[in-house]
Design a protein around this motif. Structure first.
Motif, PDB file in Angstrom:
ATOM      1  N   PHE A  60       0.832  -1.206   0.000  1.00  0.00           N
ATOM      2  CA  PHE A  60       0.000   0.000   0.000  1.00  0.00           C
ATOM      3  C   PHE A  60       0.866   1.256   0.000  1.00  0.00           C
ATOM      4  O   PHE A  60       0.587   2.223  -0.721  1.00  0.00           O
ATOM      5  CB  PHE A  60      -0.920   0.020   1.222  1.00  0.00           C
ATOM      6  CG  PHE A  60      -2.253  -0.640   0.998  1.00  0.00           C
ATOM      7  CD1 PHE A  60      -3.103  -0.206  -0.015  1.00  0.00           C
ATOM      8  CD2 PHE A  60      -2.657  -1.686   1.803  1.00  0.00           C
ATOM      9  CE1 PHE A  60      -4.330  -0.821  -0.218  1.00  0.00           C
ATOM     10  CE2 PHE A  60      -3.883  -2.302   1.607  1.00  0.00           C
ATOM     11  CZ  PHE A  60      -4.723  -1.868   0.590  1.00  0.00           C
ATOM     12  N   THR A  61       1.928   1.243   0.796  1.00  0.00           N
ATOM     13  CA  THR A  61       2.823   2.407   0.858  1.00  0.00           C
ATOM     14  C   THR A  61       3.498   2.665  -0.480  1.00  0.00           C
ATOM     15  O   THR A  61       3.592   3.811  -0.938  1.00  0.00           O
ATOM     16  CB  THR A  61       3.884   2.187   1.954  1.00  0.00           C
ATOM     17  OG1 THR A  61       3.243   1.941   3.207  1.00  0.00           O
ATOM     18  CG2 THR A  61       4.772   3.418   2.086  1.00  0.00           C
ATOM     19  N   LEU A  63       2.381   1.745  -3.441  1.00  0.00           N
ATOM     20  CA  LEU A  63       1.378   2.179  -4.416  1.00  0.00           C
ATOM     21  C   LEU A  63       1.004   3.647  -4.219  1.00  0.00           C
ATOM     22  O   LEU A  63       0.825   4.382  -5.201  1.00  0.00           O
ATOM     23  CB  LEU A  63       0.128   1.294  -4.290  1.00  0.00           C
ATOM     24  CG  LEU A  63       0.273  -0.155  -4.753  1.00  0.00           C
ATOM     25  CD1 LEU A  63      -0.997  -0.941  -4.476  1.00  0.00           C
ATOM     26  CD2 LEU A  63       0.608  -0.217  -6.249  1.00  0.00           C
ATOM     27  N   LEU A  64       0.889   4.051  -2.953  1.00  0.00           N
ATOM     28  CA  LEU A  64       0.602   5.464  -2.692  1.00  0.00           C
ATOM     29  C   LEU A  64       1.743   6.346  -3.178  1.00  0.00           C
ATOM     30  O   LEU A  64       1.522   7.418  -3.735  1.00  0.00           O
ATOM     31  CB  LEU A  64       0.364   5.682  -1.196  1.00  0.00           C
ATOM     32  CG  LEU A  64      -0.928   5.096  -0.622  1.00  0.00           C
ATOM     33  CD1 LEU A  64      -0.964   5.251   0.897  1.00  0.00           C
ATOM     34  CD2 LEU A  64      -2.144   5.784  -1.245  1.00  0.00           C
ATOM     35  N   GLY A  65       2.991   5.870  -2.975  1.00  0.00           N
ATOM     36  CA  GLY A  65       4.142   6.629  -3.461  1.00  0.00           C
ATOM     37  C   GLY A  65       4.201   6.680  -4.970  1.00  0.00           C
ATOM     38  O   GLY A  65       4.706   7.659  -5.554  1.00  0.00           O
ATOM     39  N   GLY A  67       1.616   6.901  -6.840  1.00  0.00           N
ATOM     40  CA  GLY A  67       0.500   7.705  -7.328  1.00  0.00           C
ATOM     41  C   GLY A  67      -0.741   6.925  -7.680  1.00  0.00           C
ATOM     42  O   GLY A  67      -1.625   7.444  -8.368  1.00  0.00           O
ATOM     43  N   THR A  69      -4.151   5.933  -6.967  1.00  0.00           N
ATOM     44  CA  THR A  69      -5.202   6.465  -6.094  1.00  0.00           C
ATOM     45  C   THR A  69      -6.501   5.683  -6.179  1.00  0.00           C
ATOM     46  O   THR A  69      -7.409   5.920  -5.384  1.00  0.00           O
ATOM     47  CB  THR A  69      -5.486   7.935  -6.458  1.00  0.00           C
ATOM     48  OG1 THR A  69      -5.860   8.012  -7.845  1.00  0.00           O
ATOM     49  CG2 THR A  69      -4.246   8.790  -6.212  1.00  0.00           C
ATOM     50  N   VAL A  71      -8.798   2.965  -5.253  1.00  0.00           N
ATOM     51  CA  VAL A  71      -8.864   2.009  -4.149  1.00  0.00           C
ATOM     52  C   VAL A  71      -9.116   0.584  -4.638  1.00  0.00           C
ATOM     53  O   VAL A  71      -8.429  -0.351  -4.203  1.00  0.00           O
ATOM     54  CB  VAL A  71      -9.930   2.445  -3.126  1.00  0.00           C
ATOM     55  CG1 VAL A  71     -10.104   1.373  -2.041  1.00  0.00           C
ATOM     56  CG2 VAL A  71      -9.544   3.766  -2.490  1.00  0.00           C
ATOM     57  N   ALA A  74      -5.889  -0.756  -6.118  1.00  0.00           N
ATOM     58  CA  ALA A  74      -4.893  -0.974  -5.071  1.00  0.00           C
ATOM     59  C   ALA A  74      -5.207  -2.229  -4.273  1.00  0.00           C
ATOM     60  O   ALA A  74      -4.303  -3.014  -3.948  1.00  0.00           O
ATOM     61  CB  ALA A  74      -4.836   0.247  -4.145  1.00  0.00           C
ATOM     62  N   VAL A 138      -7.461   3.683   4.095  1.00  0.00           N
ATOM     63  CA  VAL A 138      -7.586   3.456   2.655  1.00  0.00           C
ATOM     64  C   VAL A 138      -9.055   3.489   2.237  1.00  0.00           C
ATOM     65  O   VAL A 138      -9.416   4.093   1.231  1.00  0.00           O
ATOM     66  CB  VAL A 138      -6.943   2.106   2.265  1.00  0.00           C
ATOM     67  CG1 VAL A 138      -7.166   1.816   0.783  1.00  0.00           C
ATOM     68  CG2 VAL A 138      -5.457   2.111   2.591  1.00  0.00           C
TER      69      VAL A 138
END
Length: 310
Positions: A60-61, A63-65, A67, A69, A71, A74, A138
């Motif tokens: 998750f970290t 994927l957030l880094g 970009g 978005t 859900v 992800a 999330v």
């Protein structure tokens, strides 16, 4: 108003208990599948769940880094990666800690499983650190099922996701067990591994795939608990694993419906005990149920007593 508040509080605890019980049930299925085939308890199974949670946080970290978005996207990626890695761990545990000891006295694989549990705990602690890891929310939002004055009965999106995904997995898993060649092989190995081998079933592969499937379900539970609580540490596998083992024994070790039923009951017991008595002693309530079941009905609610063949 007092009666309305009491009913609403009861229903909220019910929702919370079902959500928690769904997580325990998925972990318990891994215990009961392995025991059903090789009559051994995989005490390293809780650590597989813990590893799945850490993989979820890391993925998750990243994927957030990167970009990402969306859900749903992800979640699909995280579930796929977590299941893949934990399946590899499950396969390795079977090959290293269980297969060489399959014909050894019962105490040997028991000690091996505990050793593997401690090894995985310390491996994660050394590689990830001893501090807790957190994940930003999330899935947010939810629906209000009932409102009366200042009180509202709510179902969050993450609770709905956990319950629906658990139902879908149980339905799919039931089809696998009852309708596929793997399921038939598992049932044959459960009844008599020697006869199954004589009939042409690859017993080693069937047992390995059972460990892989159980590890995949534990990974899903790890992702769920990461989304639900948002905080994990390297020790969560021990307590969750023991509660899932309690659920498997409560439902009837070796019975898949019993494992899910036991998980739901343990989750409900914890939720209601926390809400009406004290959250500090909810673990005592859960393990007291284990002692009671072992004394009163050792075969569990849906289990059948083992018949010794002579």
């Amino acid at each position: 108003m007092g009666f309305t508040l009491a009913v609403g509080t009861f229903l909220q605890h019910l929702i919370n208990g079902l959500t928690l019980g769904a997580i325990y049930g998925l972990i318990a299925i891994g215990y009961t599948m392995v025991y059903g085939i090789i009559r051994m308890i995989n005490f390293a199974h809780g650590e597989i769940y813990m590893i799945g949670a850490f993989i979820a946080v890391t993925t998750f970290t990243l994927l957030l880094g990167a970009g990402v978005t969306s859900v749903p996207l992800a979640l699909v990626i995280v579930l796929a990666i977590s299941c893949t890695f934990t399946a590899a761990y499950g396969w390795t545990i079977e090959r290293v800690a269980y297969r060489p000891l399959r014909t050894a006295p019962k105490l040997a694989p028991f000690i091996s499983a505990i050793g593997m549990s401690i090894l995985l705990q310390n491996f994660v602690m050394l590689t990830q650190g001893a501090r807790s890891k957190s994940l930003p929310p999330v899935m947010t939002g939810g629906v209000t099922l009932w409102r009366d004055g200042d009180f509202s009965l709510g179902l969050t999106n993450i609770q709905l996701f956990i319950i629906l995904l658990t139902v879908a997995l149980m339905a799919g898993f039931t089809l696998v067990i009852n309708r596929t060649a793997l399921g038939r092989a598992q049932r044959a190995c459960e009844q008599d591994r020697t006869m199954a081998a004589l009939l042409g079933i690859n017993v080693d592969r069937t047992i390995s795939l059972t460990f892989v499937l159980g590890a995949g379900l534990a990974a899903v539970a790890g992702v769920m608990v990461t989304l639900y609580y948002g905080v994990i540490d390297f020790y969560i596998g021990f307590l969750a694993g023991m509660k899932a083992f309690t659920a498997a024994v409560l439902g009837g070790i070796g019975s898949l419906p019993g494992a899910m039923l036991g998980g739901l009951l343990i989750g409900l017991i914890e939720a209601f005990f926390s809400g009406y008595v004290s959250s500090a002693y909810k673990d005592v309530a859960a393990f007291s149920i284990l002692i009671l079941v072992l004394v009163v009905r050792p075969s569990g609610l849906l289990g059948r007593p083992d018949i010794e063949k002579v």
